[in-house]
Design a protein around this motif. Structure first.
Motif, PDB file in Angstrom:
ATOM      1  N   GLN A   1      33.117  37.758  34.188  1.00 23.34           N
ATOM      2  CA  GLN A   1      32.170  37.017  33.358  1.00 23.34           C
ATOM      3  C   GLN A   1      32.376  35.508  33.407  1.00 23.34           C
ATOM      4  OE1 GLN A   1      29.525  38.492  31.809  1.00 23.34           O
ATOM      5  NE2 GLN A   1      30.219  40.280  32.961  1.00 23.34           N
ATOM      6  N   GLU A   2      33.481  35.079  33.963  1.00 20.42           N
ATOM      7  CA  GLU A   2      33.765  33.650  34.035  1.00 20.42           C
ATOM      8  C   GLU A   2      32.991  33.016  35.189  1.00 20.42           C
ATOM      9  OE1 GLU A   2      37.951  32.945  34.272  1.00 20.42           O
ATOM     10  OE2 GLU A   2      38.377  34.586  32.892  1.00 20.42           O
ATOM     11  N   ASP A   3      32.456  31.841  34.937  1.00 21.98           N
ATOM     12  CA  ASP A   3      31.784  31.092  35.998  1.00 21.98           C
ATOM     13  C   ASP A   3      32.798  30.107  36.567  1.00 21.98           C
ATOM     14  OD1 ASP A   3      29.903  30.036  37.727  1.00 21.98           O
ATOM     15  OD2 ASP A   3      29.113  28.638  36.235  1.00 21.98           O
TER      16      ASP A   3
ATOM     17  N   LEU B   1      37.052  44.599  46.370  1.00 19.88           N
ATOM     18  CA  LEU B   1      37.749  43.513  45.685  1.00 19.88           C
ATOM     19  C   LEU B   1      36.815  42.342  45.391  1.00 19.88           C
ATOM     20  CD1 LEU B   1      41.112  43.517  47.660  1.00 19.88           C
ATOM     21  CD2 LEU B   1      40.766  44.215  45.286  1.00 19.88           C
ATOM     22  N   LEU B   2      35.982  41.994  46.353  1.00 20.93           N
ATOM     23  CA  LEU B   2      35.037  40.897  46.141  1.00 20.93           C
ATOM     24  C   LEU B   2      34.039  41.240  45.042  1.00 20.93           C
ATOM     25  CD1 LEU B   2      34.410  39.853  49.844  1.00 20.93           C
ATOM     26  CD2 LEU B   2      35.636  38.540  48.100  1.00 20.93           C
ATOM     27  N   HIS B   3      33.576  42.481  45.015  1.00 17.62           N
ATOM     28  CA  HIS B   3      32.662  42.917  43.956  1.00 17.62           C
ATOM     29  C   HIS B   3      33.313  42.755  42.586  1.00 17.62           C
ATOM     30  CE1 HIS B   3      28.904  44.452  45.473  1.00 17.62           C
ATOM     31  NE2 HIS B   3      29.525  45.061  46.466  1.00 17.62           N
ATOM     32  N   ARG B   4      34.559  43.174  42.483  1.00 16.97           N
ATOM     33  CA  ARG B   4      35.263  43.054  41.203  1.00 16.97           C
ATOM     34  C   ARG B   4      35.399  41.604  40.780  1.00 16.97           C
ATOM     35  NH1 ARG B   4      40.195  47.387  41.858  1.00 16.97           N
ATOM     36  NH2 ARG B   4      38.884  49.212  42.217  1.00 16.97           N
ATOM     37  N   MET B   5      35.726  40.739  41.744  1.00 13.61           N
ATOM     38  CA  MET B   5      35.850  39.309  41.429  1.00 13.61           C
ATOM     39  C   MET B   5      34.508  38.735  40.999  1.00 13.61           C
ATOM     40  SD  MET B   5      38.327  38.037  44.522  1.00 13.61           S
ATOM     41  CE  MET B   5      38.179  36.304  44.094  1.00 13.61           C
TER      42      MET B   5
ATOM     43  N   THR C   1      34.847  33.012  41.447  1.00 12.50           N
ATOM     44  CA  THR C   1      33.817  34.048  41.343  1.00 12.50           C
ATOM     45  C   THR C   1      32.611  33.690  42.200  1.00 12.50           C
ATOM     46  OG1 THR C   1      32.925  33.081  39.303  1.00 12.50           O
ATOM     47  CG2 THR C   1      34.499  34.879  39.072  1.00 12.50           C
ATOM     48  N   ARG C   2      32.274  32.413  42.262  1.00 11.70           N
ATOM     49  CA  ARG C   2      31.156  32.001  43.126  1.00 11.70           C
ATOM     50  C   ARG C   2      31.506  32.203  44.600  1.00 11.70           C
ATOM     51  NH1 ARG C   2      31.012  27.979  39.081  1.00 11.70           N
ATOM     52  NH2 ARG C   2      32.086  26.500  40.409  1.00 11.70           N
TER      53      ARG C   2
END
Length: 57
Positions: free
Chosen positions: A27-29, A19-23, A33-34
């Motif tokens: 493409q959004e910063d 799940l973390l990988h997908r998040m 995502t960070r």
């Protein structure tokens, strides 16, 4: 690849990692995502720590 050793120390951690990988791959910063990337790095550090502790026992 036929490896008898699981990638993650616990299947649930594997699901969390996925799940973390997908998040992180979004493409959004955004802060989310960070934070996902940071959480993924901490999860890897935790798993390495546990694996190293098991080896030294």
């Amino acid at each position: 690849m036929n490896n008898s050793q699981p990638i993650h120390i616990d299947p649930l951690l594997g699901e969390v990692s996925e799940l973390l990988h997908r998040m992180e791959l979004c493409q959004e910063d955004t802060p989310a995502t960070r934070m996902a990337g940071e959480a993924l790095r901490k999860l890897k550090q935790y798993e390495a720590k546990i694996s190293n502790a098991r080896v030294t026992q």
